[in-house]
Design a protein around this motif. Sequence first.
Motif, short mmCIF file in Angstrom:
data_model
loop_
_atom_site.label_atom_id
_atom_site.label_comp_id
_atom_site.label_asym_id
_atom_site.label_seq_id
_atom_site.Cartn_x
_atom_site.Cartn_y
_atom_site.Cartn_z
N LEU A 128 0.08 -4.34 9.26
CA LEU A 128 1.51 -4.19 9.58
C LEU A 128 1.80 -2.94 10.41
O LEU A 128 2.91 -2.77 10.90
CB LEU A 128 2.42 -4.21 8.33
CG LEU A 128 2.25 -5.37 7.34
CD1 LEU A 128 3.35 -5.33 6.28
CD2 LEU A 128 2.28 -6.71 8.03
N THR A 130 0.87 -2.02 13.45
CA THR A 130 1.23 -2.29 14.85
C THR A 130 2.67 -2.82 14.94
O THR A 130 3.46 -2.36 15.76
CB THR A 130 0.24 -3.30 15.46
OG1 THR A 130 -1.08 -2.76 15.31
CG2 THR A 130 0.51 -3.56 16.93
N GLU A 131 2.97 -3.77 14.04
CA GLU A 131 4.29 -4.40 14.12
C GLU A 131 5.41 -3.52 13.54
O GLU A 131 6.53 -3.56 14.02
CB GLU A 131 4.27 -5.74 13.37
CG GLU A 131 3.43 -6.80 14.06
CD GLU A 131 2.94 -7.86 13.09
OE1 GLU A 131 3.56 -8.92 13.01
OE2 GLU A 131 1.92 -7.60 12.41
N GLU A 132 5.09 -2.75 12.50
CA GLU A 132 6.18 -2.05 11.81
C GLU A 132 6.24 -0.55 12.08
O GLU A 132 7.20 0.11 11.70
CB GLU A 132 6.09 -2.31 10.30
CG GLU A 132 6.36 -3.78 10.01
CD GLU A 132 6.46 -4.13 8.54
OE1 GLU A 132 6.27 -3.23 7.70
OE2 GLU A 132 6.72 -5.30 8.24
N MET A 135 5.32 -0.60 17.27
CA MET A 135 6.30 -1.31 18.12
C MET A 135 7.72 -0.72 17.97
O MET A 135 8.33 -0.37 18.99
CB MET A 135 6.29 -2.81 17.81
CG MET A 135 7.19 -3.59 18.73
SD MET A 135 6.95 -5.35 18.54
CE MET A 135 7.68 -5.65 16.96
N ARG A 146 12.86 -5.79 23.94
CA ARG A 146 11.60 -6.30 23.39
C ARG A 146 10.80 -7.13 24.41
O ARG A 146 9.58 -7.02 24.48
CB ARG A 146 11.91 -7.12 22.13
CG ARG A 146 10.73 -7.81 21.49
CD ARG A 146 9.77 -6.82 20.89
NE ARG A 146 8.56 -7.48 20.40
CZ ARG A 146 7.45 -7.63 21.11
NH1 ARG A 146 7.39 -7.19 22.37
NH2 ARG A 146 6.39 -8.20 20.60
N ALA A 178 1.43 -9.94 19.57
CA ALA A 178 2.76 -10.19 19.00
C ALA A 178 3.62 -10.95 19.98
O ALA A 178 4.73 -11.35 19.65
CB ALA A 178 3.42 -8.85 18.64
N ASP A 179 3.13 -11.14 21.22
CA ASP A 179 3.93 -11.80 22.26
C ASP A 179 2.98 -12.28 23.36
O ASP A 179 1.82 -11.87 23.40
CB ASP A 179 4.96 -10.82 22.83
CG ASP A 179 4.31 -9.50 23.15
OD1 ASP A 179 3.53 -9.45 24.12
OD2 ASP A 179 4.51 -8.52 22.39
N SER A 201 -2.55 -12.95 14.89
CA SER A 201 -1.43 -12.00 14.85
C SER A 201 -1.98 -10.58 14.76
O SER A 201 -3.14 -10.39 14.34
CB SER A 201 -0.56 -12.29 13.63
OG SER A 201 -1.30 -12.01 12.47
N ARG A 203 -1.36 -8.32 12.58
CA ARG A 203 -1.70 -7.95 11.19
C ARG A 203 -3.03 -8.60 10.76
O ARG A 203 -3.78 -8.02 9.98
CB ARG A 203 -0.55 -8.29 10.23
CG ARG A 203 -0.21 -9.75 10.12
CD ARG A 203 0.99 -9.99 9.24
NE ARG A 203 2.23 -9.54 9.88
CZ ARG A 203 3.43 -9.54 9.28
NH1 ARG A 203 3.53 -9.94 8.03
NH2 ARG A 203 4.50 -9.13 9.93
#
Length: 434
Positions: A128, A130-132, A135, A146, A178-179, A201, A203
Amino acid sequence: MKVSVIGTGYVGLVTGSTLADLGNQVVCLDILEEKISMLNSGKSPIYEPGLDELIKKGLKNKNLIGSTEIEQNIRNTDITFICVGTPSDKNGNIDLSYIKSASSTIGRALRDKSEKHTVIVKSTVIPLTTEEVVMPNILKKSGWKRENLGIGMNPEFLREGSAIHDAQNPDRIVIGFADDVARKTLKELYDPYKCTKLECSPRTAELIKYASNSFLATKISFVNEIANMSNIWGIDFQEVAEGMGLDSRISAEFLRAGAGFGGSCFPKDVKALAAAAKNSKVESLILKATLEVNDIQPKIIVKMAEERLGVIKGKKIAVLGLAFKPETDDVRESRSEIVISELIEKGANVVAHDPEGMPNFKKLIDVKMTPTPELATEKADCVVIMTEWDIYKNLDLESLLKRMNGNVLIDGRRTLNAKEADKVGFDYKTIGLG
Ligand code: UGA
Protein backbone atom coordinates in the motif's frame (compact mmCIF):
# COMPACT_ATOMS: atom_id res chain seq x y z
CA MET A 1 13.38 6.90 -23.11
CA LYS A 2 14.57 9.62 -20.74
CA VAL A 3 14.96 8.10 -17.29
CA SER A 4 15.80 9.64 -13.90
CA VAL A 5 16.79 7.45 -10.95
CA ILE A 6 16.69 8.80 -7.39
CA GLY A 7 19.24 7.13 -5.10
CA THR A 8 22.67 5.81 -6.02
CA GLY A 9 22.81 2.69 -3.84
CA TYR A 10 22.92 -0.85 -5.29
CA VAL A 11 19.44 -0.74 -6.78
CA GLY A 12 19.72 2.79 -8.19
CA LEU A 13 23.16 2.38 -9.73
CA VAL A 14 22.43 -1.00 -11.26
CA THR A 15 19.01 0.11 -12.55
CA GLY A 16 20.51 3.30 -14.02
CA SER A 17 23.53 1.71 -15.65
CA THR A 18 21.65 -1.28 -17.10
CA LEU A 19 18.87 0.93 -18.51
CA ALA A 20 21.56 3.18 -20.03
CA ASP A 21 23.13 0.09 -21.54
CA LEU A 22 19.81 -0.61 -23.29
CA GLY A 23 20.10 2.79 -25.01
CA ASN A 24 18.00 4.95 -22.67
CA GLN A 25 19.14 8.42 -21.59
CA VAL A 26 19.64 7.98 -17.85
CA VAL A 27 20.43 10.47 -15.13
CA CYS A 28 21.28 9.11 -11.67
CA LEU A 29 20.37 11.53 -8.90
CA ASP A 30 21.61 11.86 -5.35
CA ILE A 31 21.98 14.64 -2.81
CA LEU A 32 25.47 13.41 -1.96
CA GLU A 33 27.93 15.38 -4.08
CA GLU A 34 30.72 12.88 -3.35
CA LYS A 35 28.83 9.89 -4.80
CA ILE A 36 27.82 11.81 -7.92
CA SER A 37 31.34 13.06 -8.65
CA MET A 38 32.68 9.50 -8.25
CA LEU A 39 30.02 8.27 -10.66
CA ASN A 40 30.82 11.01 -13.19
CA SER A 41 34.49 10.13 -13.01
CA GLY A 42 33.66 6.58 -14.07
CA LYS A 43 33.93 4.94 -10.67
CA SER A 44 31.14 3.19 -8.85
CA PRO A 45 30.60 4.46 -5.28
CA ILE A 46 30.02 0.81 -4.26
CA TYR A 47 32.01 -2.36 -4.97
CA GLU A 48 30.07 -4.51 -7.40
CA PRO A 49 31.73 -6.68 -10.08
CA GLY A 50 31.18 -5.22 -13.58
CA LEU A 51 29.59 -1.98 -12.39
CA ASP A 52 32.60 0.28 -13.02
CA GLU A 53 32.80 -0.96 -16.61
CA LEU A 54 29.09 -0.40 -17.23
CA ILE A 55 29.26 3.11 -15.75
CA LYS A 56 32.31 3.96 -17.88
CA LYS A 57 30.53 2.65 -20.98
CA GLY A 58 27.40 4.71 -20.19
CA LEU A 59 29.43 7.88 -19.61
CA LYS A 60 31.39 7.35 -22.80
CA ASN A 61 28.38 6.89 -25.04
CA LYS A 62 26.59 9.71 -23.17
CA ASN A 63 23.65 7.54 -22.09
CA LEU A 64 24.49 7.90 -18.40
CA ILE A 65 25.30 10.83 -16.15
CA GLY A 66 25.08 11.61 -12.44
CA SER A 67 23.68 14.84 -11.02
CA THR A 68 22.74 16.54 -7.77
CA GLU A 69 20.32 18.86 -9.64
CA ILE A 70 17.41 16.68 -8.69
CA GLU A 71 14.21 18.59 -9.49
CA GLN A 72 15.36 19.91 -12.87
CA ASN A 73 16.46 16.44 -14.00
CA ILE A 74 13.21 14.82 -12.90
CA ARG A 75 11.28 17.39 -14.96
CA ASN A 76 13.40 16.71 -18.04
CA THR A 77 12.74 12.94 -18.04
CA ASP A 78 9.71 10.74 -18.87
CA ILE A 79 10.02 8.33 -15.97
CA THR A 80 11.50 8.54 -12.47
CA PHE A 81 12.51 5.49 -10.45
CA ILE A 82 12.57 5.81 -6.67
CA CYS A 83 15.51 3.70 -5.48
CA VAL A 84 16.14 5.11 -2.01
CA GLY A 85 16.79 3.03 1.12
CA THR A 86 13.99 1.66 3.29
CA PRO A 87 15.79 0.78 6.54
CA SER A 88 14.18 -0.74 9.66
CA ASP A 89 13.51 1.36 12.73
CA LYS A 90 14.41 -0.03 16.16
CA ASN A 91 11.16 -2.05 16.31
CA GLY A 92 11.71 -3.64 12.90
CA ASN A 93 9.11 -1.38 11.24
CA ILE A 94 9.97 0.00 7.81
CA ASP A 95 11.29 3.57 7.90
CA LEU A 96 9.67 5.42 4.99
CA SER A 97 11.34 8.78 5.55
CA TYR A 98 13.52 8.58 2.39
CA ILE A 99 10.52 7.43 0.33
CA LYS A 100 8.44 10.35 1.62
CA SER A 101 11.17 12.84 0.93
CA ALA A 102 11.80 11.46 -2.60
CA SER A 103 8.10 11.65 -3.44
CA SER A 104 7.88 15.23 -2.13
CA THR A 105 10.87 16.17 -4.30
CA ILE A 106 9.21 14.57 -7.34
CA GLY A 107 5.97 16.44 -6.57
CA ARG A 108 7.81 19.77 -6.37
CA ALA A 109 9.69 19.01 -9.59
CA LEU A 110 6.46 18.25 -11.47
CA ARG A 111 4.79 21.55 -10.52
CA ASP A 112 6.29 23.21 -13.60
CA LYS A 113 5.82 20.32 -16.02
CA SER A 114 2.87 19.97 -18.35
CA GLU A 115 3.60 16.63 -20.12
CA LYS A 116 2.74 13.25 -18.59
CA HIS A 117 5.26 11.73 -16.14
CA THR A 118 5.62 8.24 -14.67
CA VAL A 119 6.92 7.52 -11.18
CA ILE A 120 7.96 3.98 -10.30
CA VAL A 121 8.85 2.75 -6.83
CA LYS A 122 11.73 0.27 -7.00
CA SER A 123 12.67 0.42 -3.33
CA THR A 124 11.32 -2.44 -1.24
CA VAL A 125 8.20 -1.08 0.48
CA ILE A 126 5.37 -2.66 2.43
CA PRO A 127 2.03 -3.16 0.64
CA LEU A 128 0.00 0.00 0.00
CA THR A 129 3.01 2.38 0.26
CA THR A 130 2.98 3.27 -3.45
CA GLU A 131 -0.75 3.91 -3.54
CA GLU A 132 -1.23 5.46 -0.11
CA VAL A 133 2.05 7.29 0.58
CA VAL A 134 3.91 7.97 -2.68
CA MET A 135 1.01 8.84 -4.99
CA PRO A 136 -0.90 11.19 -2.63
CA ASN A 137 2.34 12.95 -1.71
CA ILE A 138 3.26 13.59 -5.36
CA LEU A 139 -0.26 14.79 -6.23
CA LYS A 140 -0.35 17.09 -3.21
CA LYS A 141 3.08 18.63 -3.81
CA SER A 142 2.65 18.95 -7.60
CA GLY A 143 -0.95 20.10 -7.70
CA TRP A 144 -1.34 17.69 -10.65
CA LYS A 145 -4.53 16.01 -11.80
CA ARG A 146 -4.39 12.22 -11.34
CA GLU A 147 -4.68 11.45 -15.10
CA ASN A 148 -1.34 13.03 -16.04
CA LEU A 149 0.58 10.94 -13.56
CA GLY A 150 1.73 7.34 -14.09
CA ILE A 151 2.24 5.43 -10.84
CA GLY A 152 3.77 1.99 -10.53
CA MET A 153 5.79 -0.40 -8.42
CA ASN A 154 8.50 -2.49 -10.05
CA PRO A 155 10.50 -4.52 -7.51
CA GLU A 156 14.14 -5.43 -8.05
CA PHE A 157 15.39 -8.98 -7.50
CA LEU A 158 19.15 -8.49 -8.00
CA ARG A 159 21.68 -10.01 -5.62
CA GLU A 160 24.72 -8.11 -4.49
CA GLY A 161 27.84 -9.58 -6.04
CA SER A 162 25.97 -10.63 -9.20
CA ALA A 163 23.79 -7.54 -9.52
CA ILE A 164 24.61 -6.69 -13.15
CA HIS A 165 24.09 -10.25 -14.33
CA ASP A 166 20.81 -10.50 -12.37
CA ALA A 167 19.51 -7.18 -13.70
CA GLN A 168 20.38 -8.07 -17.30
CA ASN A 169 19.08 -11.66 -17.08
CA PRO A 170 15.95 -11.43 -14.93
CA ASP A 171 13.81 -14.52 -14.15
CA ARG A 172 10.79 -12.27 -14.26
CA ILE A 173 9.85 -8.60 -14.33
CA VAL A 174 6.99 -7.56 -12.09
CA ILE A 175 5.07 -4.61 -13.51
CA GLY A 176 2.84 -3.21 -10.79
CA PHE A 177 0.75 -0.36 -12.20
CA ALA A 178 -1.99 1.89 -10.89
CA ASP A 179 -2.89 3.31 -14.32
CA ASP A 180 -2.31 2.87 -18.04
CA VAL A 181 0.36 5.59 -18.21
CA ALA A 182 2.64 3.55 -15.91
CA ARG A 183 1.76 0.23 -17.54
CA LYS A 184 2.55 1.49 -21.06
CA THR A 185 5.80 3.19 -19.98
CA LEU A 186 7.12 0.15 -18.11
CA LYS A 187 6.18 -2.27 -20.90
CA GLU A 188 8.03 -0.10 -23.43
CA LEU A 189 11.07 0.31 -21.19
CA TYR A 190 11.37 -3.43 -20.50
CA ASP A 191 10.51 -4.53 -24.03
CA PRO A 192 14.14 -5.62 -24.76
CA TYR A 193 13.93 -8.22 -21.95
CA LYS A 194 12.25 -11.41 -23.08
CA CYS A 195 11.51 -13.01 -19.69
CA THR A 196 8.00 -13.35 -18.22
CA LYS A 197 6.49 -9.98 -17.37
CA LEU A 198 3.88 -10.21 -14.68
CA GLU A 199 1.34 -7.40 -14.64
CA CYS A 200 -0.41 -6.66 -11.36
CA SER A 201 -1.44 -3.93 -8.94
CA PRO A 202 1.26 -1.95 -7.08
CA ARG A 203 0.29 -3.57 -3.76
CA THR A 204 0.64 -7.05 -5.29
CA ALA A 205 4.07 -6.11 -6.66
CA GLU A 206 5.07 -4.84 -3.20
CA LEU A 207 4.05 -8.12 -1.56
CA ILE A 208 5.70 -10.25 -4.29
CA LYS A 209 9.02 -8.65 -3.35
CA TYR A 210 8.57 -9.16 0.41
CA ALA A 211 7.19 -12.66 0.01
CA SER A 212 10.09 -13.66 -2.27
CA ASN A 213 12.78 -12.39 0.11
CA SER A 214 11.00 -13.78 3.18
CA PHE A 215 10.53 -17.15 1.52
CA LEU A 216 14.23 -17.37 0.62
CA ALA A 217 15.23 -16.29 4.14
CA THR A 218 12.85 -18.88 5.60
CA LYS A 219 14.35 -21.53 3.31
CA ILE A 220 17.79 -20.70 4.72
CA SER A 221 16.61 -20.83 8.34
CA PHE A 222 14.82 -24.10 7.61
CA VAL A 223 17.95 -25.74 6.18
CA ASN A 224 19.99 -24.35 9.07
CA GLU A 225 17.65 -26.00 11.53
CA ILE A 226 17.85 -29.33 9.69
CA ALA A 227 21.65 -28.92 9.49
CA ASN A 228 21.76 -28.41 13.25
CA MET A 229 19.90 -31.71 13.60
CA SER A 230 22.37 -33.34 11.19
CA ASN A 231 25.20 -32.21 13.50
CA ILE A 232 23.68 -34.19 16.36
CA TRP A 233 22.92 -37.33 14.38
CA GLY A 234 26.24 -37.66 12.56
CA ILE A 235 24.72 -36.88 9.16
CA ASP A 236 26.33 -34.78 6.44
CA PHE A 237 23.76 -32.09 5.65
CA GLN A 238 25.31 -31.45 2.22
CA GLU A 239 24.12 -34.90 1.18
CA VAL A 240 20.69 -34.18 2.65
CA ALA A 241 20.56 -30.90 0.69
CA GLU A 242 21.55 -32.72 -2.48
CA GLY A 243 18.75 -35.23 -1.96
CA MET A 244 16.23 -32.48 -1.25
CA GLY A 245 17.37 -30.29 -4.14
CA LEU A 246 16.76 -33.02 -6.71
CA ASP A 247 13.04 -32.50 -6.15
CA SER A 248 12.16 -29.79 -8.66
CA ARG A 249 9.48 -28.47 -6.30
CA ILE A 250 12.19 -27.72 -3.72
CA SER A 251 15.07 -26.77 -6.11
CA ALA A 252 18.76 -27.02 -5.30
CA GLU A 253 19.13 -23.25 -4.76
CA PHE A 254 19.42 -21.69 -1.31
CA LEU A 255 20.04 -24.93 0.52
CA ARG A 256 23.44 -23.90 1.88
CA ALA A 257 23.52 -24.24 5.67
CA GLY A 258 25.86 -22.16 7.79
CA ALA A 259 26.15 -19.02 9.88
CA GLY A 260 22.82 -17.62 8.65
CA PHE A 261 21.69 -14.85 6.32
CA GLY A 262 22.95 -11.28 6.47
CA GLY A 263 22.99 -8.32 4.14
CA SER A 264 20.90 -5.24 3.61
CA CYS A 265 17.78 -7.13 2.52
CA PHE A 266 16.77 -10.40 4.15
CA PRO A 267 17.05 -9.42 7.85
CA LYS A 268 15.41 -6.02 7.27
CA ASP A 269 12.68 -7.30 4.95
CA VAL A 270 11.66 -10.25 7.13
CA LYS A 271 11.45 -7.91 10.14
CA ALA A 272 9.48 -5.29 8.19
CA LEU A 273 6.97 -7.80 6.80
CA ALA A 274 6.47 -9.38 10.23
CA ALA A 275 6.03 -5.92 11.81
CA ALA A 276 3.62 -4.75 9.07
CA ALA A 277 1.55 -7.93 9.45
CA LYS A 278 1.48 -7.51 13.23
CA ASN A 279 0.34 -3.88 12.87
CA SER A 280 -2.52 -5.24 10.77
CA LYS A 281 -3.30 -7.83 13.48
CA VAL A 282 -1.83 -10.85 11.66
CA GLU A 283 0.95 -12.46 13.69
CA SER A 284 3.52 -14.27 11.53
CA LEU A 285 4.82 -17.25 13.45
CA ILE A 286 6.99 -18.44 10.55
CA LEU A 287 8.80 -15.13 10.04
CA LYS A 288 9.43 -14.89 13.79
CA ALA A 289 10.99 -18.35 13.77
CA THR A 290 13.04 -17.49 10.65
CA LEU A 291 14.65 -14.59 12.53
CA GLU A 292 15.15 -16.62 15.72
CA VAL A 293 16.99 -19.43 13.92
CA ASN A 294 19.10 -16.81 12.14
CA ASP A 295 20.11 -15.30 15.49
CA ILE A 296 21.16 -18.72 16.80
CA GLN A 297 23.49 -19.70 13.93
CA PRO A 298 26.43 -17.33 14.68
CA LYS A 299 26.22 -18.34 18.35
CA ILE A 300 26.64 -21.98 17.31
CA ILE A 301 29.87 -20.98 15.53
CA VAL A 302 31.22 -19.39 18.72
CA LYS A 303 30.15 -22.44 20.73
CA MET A 304 32.00 -24.74 18.32
CA ALA A 305 35.19 -22.73 18.86
CA GLU A 306 34.68 -22.68 22.63
CA GLU A 307 34.12 -26.44 22.86
CA ARG A 308 37.37 -27.10 21.03
CA LEU A 309 39.53 -24.46 22.67
CA GLY A 310 38.25 -25.05 26.22
CA VAL A 311 38.52 -21.39 27.08
CA ILE A 312 38.33 -18.53 24.62
CA LYS A 313 39.96 -15.96 26.89
CA GLY A 314 43.46 -15.07 25.74
CA LYS A 315 43.28 -17.23 22.59
CA LYS A 316 44.21 -15.78 19.21
CA ILE A 317 41.28 -16.33 16.84
CA ALA A 318 41.54 -15.39 13.17
CA VAL A 319 38.19 -14.57 11.56
CA LEU A 320 38.32 -14.84 7.77
CA GLY A 321 35.46 -13.05 6.05
CA LEU A 322 33.62 -9.91 7.15
CA ALA A 323 31.36 -9.20 4.16
CA PHE A 324 27.88 -10.75 4.45
CA LYS A 325 28.72 -12.84 1.37
CA PRO A 326 31.53 -13.04 -1.21
CA GLU A 327 32.02 -10.52 -4.06
CA THR A 328 30.82 -7.57 -2.04
CA ASP A 329 32.26 -5.06 0.43
CA ASP A 330 28.87 -4.88 2.18
CA VAL A 331 29.05 -5.80 5.86
CA ARG A 332 25.49 -4.87 6.80
CA GLU A 333 23.96 -7.48 9.15
CA SER A 334 27.01 -9.62 8.50
CA ARG A 335 27.05 -12.67 10.78
CA SER A 336 30.76 -11.93 11.38
CA GLU A 337 29.77 -8.90 13.44
CA ILE A 338 27.91 -11.13 15.92
CA VAL A 339 30.67 -13.77 16.00
CA ILE A 340 33.46 -11.20 16.48
CA SER A 341 31.58 -9.28 19.21
CA GLU A 342 30.95 -12.52 21.14
CA LEU A 343 34.56 -13.67 20.77
CA ILE A 344 35.85 -10.28 21.97
CA GLU A 345 33.39 -10.31 24.85
CA LYS A 346 34.73 -13.73 25.87
CA GLY A 347 38.25 -12.31 25.93
CA ALA A 348 39.65 -13.60 22.61
CA ASN A 349 42.39 -11.78 20.75
CA VAL A 350 40.58 -11.49 17.39
CA VAL A 351 42.40 -10.71 14.15
CA ALA A 352 40.27 -10.40 11.02
CA HIS A 353 40.66 -10.33 7.26
CA ASP A 354 38.37 -9.77 4.27
CA PRO A 355 39.38 -9.02 0.66
CA GLU A 356 36.86 -6.13 0.31
CA GLY A 357 34.92 -5.61 3.51
CA MET A 358 37.59 -4.37 5.96
CA PRO A 359 37.08 -0.57 5.59
CA ASN A 360 33.31 -0.92 6.09
CA PHE A 361 33.67 -3.37 8.98
CA LYS A 362 36.09 -1.04 10.76
CA LYS A 363 33.15 1.37 11.17
CA LEU A 364 31.20 -1.36 13.03
CA ILE A 365 33.93 -2.88 15.23
CA ASP A 366 37.46 -1.58 15.55
CA VAL A 367 38.97 -5.07 15.46
CA LYS A 368 42.58 -5.73 14.44
CA MET A 369 42.79 -6.47 10.69
CA THR A 370 45.59 -7.63 8.43
CA PRO A 371 46.10 -7.14 4.68
CA THR A 372 46.35 -10.90 4.02
CA PRO A 373 44.76 -14.07 5.45
CA GLU A 374 48.30 -15.40 5.99
CA LEU A 375 49.09 -12.59 8.45
CA ALA A 376 45.75 -12.95 10.23
CA THR A 377 46.27 -16.68 10.82
CA GLU A 378 49.91 -16.42 11.98
CA LYS A 379 50.18 -18.17 15.38
CA ALA A 380 46.37 -18.40 15.66
CA ASP A 381 44.89 -20.94 18.05
CA CYS A 382 41.76 -21.13 15.94
CA VAL A 383 40.60 -19.99 12.49
CA VAL A 384 36.95 -19.21 11.81
CA ILE A 385 35.81 -18.83 8.18
CA MET A 386 32.74 -16.62 7.91
CA THR A 387 32.54 -15.74 4.18
CA GLU A 388 33.15 -18.22 1.36
CA TRP A 389 35.56 -16.05 -0.68
CA ASP A 390 37.63 -17.96 -3.27
CA ILE A 391 40.81 -16.79 -1.55
CA TYR A 392 39.77 -18.86 1.50
CA LYS A 393 38.52 -21.82 -0.57
CA ASN A 394 42.00 -21.94 -2.12
CA LEU A 395 43.97 -21.70 1.13
CA ASP A 396 46.91 -24.07 1.26
CA LEU A 397 45.83 -26.09 4.28
CA GLU A 398 49.25 -27.56 5.08
CA SER A 399 50.94 -24.18 5.30
CA LEU A 400 47.96 -22.78 7.19
CA LEU A 401 48.38 -25.47 9.85
CA LYS A 402 52.14 -24.85 10.03
CA ARG A 403 51.55 -21.12 10.54
CA MET A 404 49.06 -21.66 13.33
CA ASN A 405 49.59 -22.24 17.01
CA GLY A 406 46.68 -24.67 17.26
CA ASN A 407 44.65 -26.78 14.84
CA VAL A 408 41.05 -25.67 15.36
CA LEU A 409 39.31 -24.72 12.13
CA ILE A 410 35.65 -23.67 12.25
CA ASP A 411 34.01 -23.28 8.86
CA GLY A 412 30.88 -21.11 9.12
CA ARG A 413 30.09 -21.47 5.40
CA ARG A 414 31.23 -24.99 4.46
CA THR A 415 33.98 -23.36 2.41
CA LEU A 416 36.58 -26.13 2.63
CA ASN A 417 36.62 -29.82 1.93
CA ALA A 418 36.05 -31.46 5.32
CA LYS A 419 37.93 -34.68 4.46
CA GLU A 420 40.99 -32.75 3.26
CA ALA A 421 41.01 -30.58 6.38
CA ASP A 422 40.82 -33.69 8.59
CA LYS A 423 43.60 -35.39 6.60
CA VAL A 424 45.94 -32.42 7.02
CA GLY A 425 45.39 -32.63 10.78
CA PHE A 426 42.87 -29.94 11.54
CA ASP A 427 40.23 -30.24 14.23
CA TYR A 428 37.65 -29.19 11.62
CA LYS A 429 34.06 -28.37 12.46
CA THR A 430 31.26 -26.97 10.32
CA ILE A 431 27.51 -26.58 10.56
CA GLY A 432 25.70 -29.63 9.20
CA LEU A 433 28.45 -32.18 9.50
CA GLY A 434 28.11 -34.48 12.47
C1 UGA B 1 18.71 -10.93 -1.75
C2 UGA B 1 17.87 -11.72 -2.78
O1 UGA B 1 18.54 -12.94 -3.09
C3 UGA B 1 17.66 -10.90 -4.06
O2 UGA B 1 16.80 -11.59 -4.94
C4 UGA B 1 17.02 -9.56 -3.67
O3 UGA B 1 16.84 -8.72 -4.81
C5 UGA B 1 17.94 -8.84 -2.69
O4 UGA B 1 18.09 -9.67 -1.50
C6 UGA B 1 17.28 -7.53 -2.33
O5 UGA B 1 16.17 -7.53 -1.78
O6 UGA B 1 17.80 -6.47 -2.72
P1 UGA B 1 21.35 -10.45 -1.42
O7 UGA B 1 20.95 -9.95 -0.07
O8 UGA B 1 22.21 -9.60 -2.27
O9 UGA B 1 20.01 -10.74 -2.30
O10 UGA B 1 22.11 -11.81 -1.24
P2 UGA B 1 21.79 -13.38 -1.28
O11 UGA B 1 22.67 -14.01 -2.27
O12 UGA B 1 20.35 -13.64 -1.38
O13 UGA B 1 22.33 -13.82 0.17
C7 UGA B 1 21.75 -13.31 1.36
C8 UGA B 1 22.33 -14.02 2.57
O14 UGA B 1 21.86 -15.37 2.63
C9 UGA B 1 23.87 -14.09 2.59
O15 UGA B 1 24.33 -13.81 3.89
C10 UGA B 1 24.17 -15.55 2.23
O16 UGA B 1 25.37 -16.01 2.78
C11 UGA B 1 22.96 -16.25 2.84
N1 UGA B 1 22.67 -17.54 2.18
C12 UGA B 1 22.26 -17.60 0.88
C13 UGA B 1 22.77 -18.72 2.92
O17 UGA B 1 23.12 -18.70 4.13
N2 UGA B 1 22.45 -19.91 2.31
C14 UGA B 1 22.05 -19.98 1.02
O18 UGA B 1 21.79 -21.11 0.54
C15 UGA B 1 21.97 -18.79 0.29
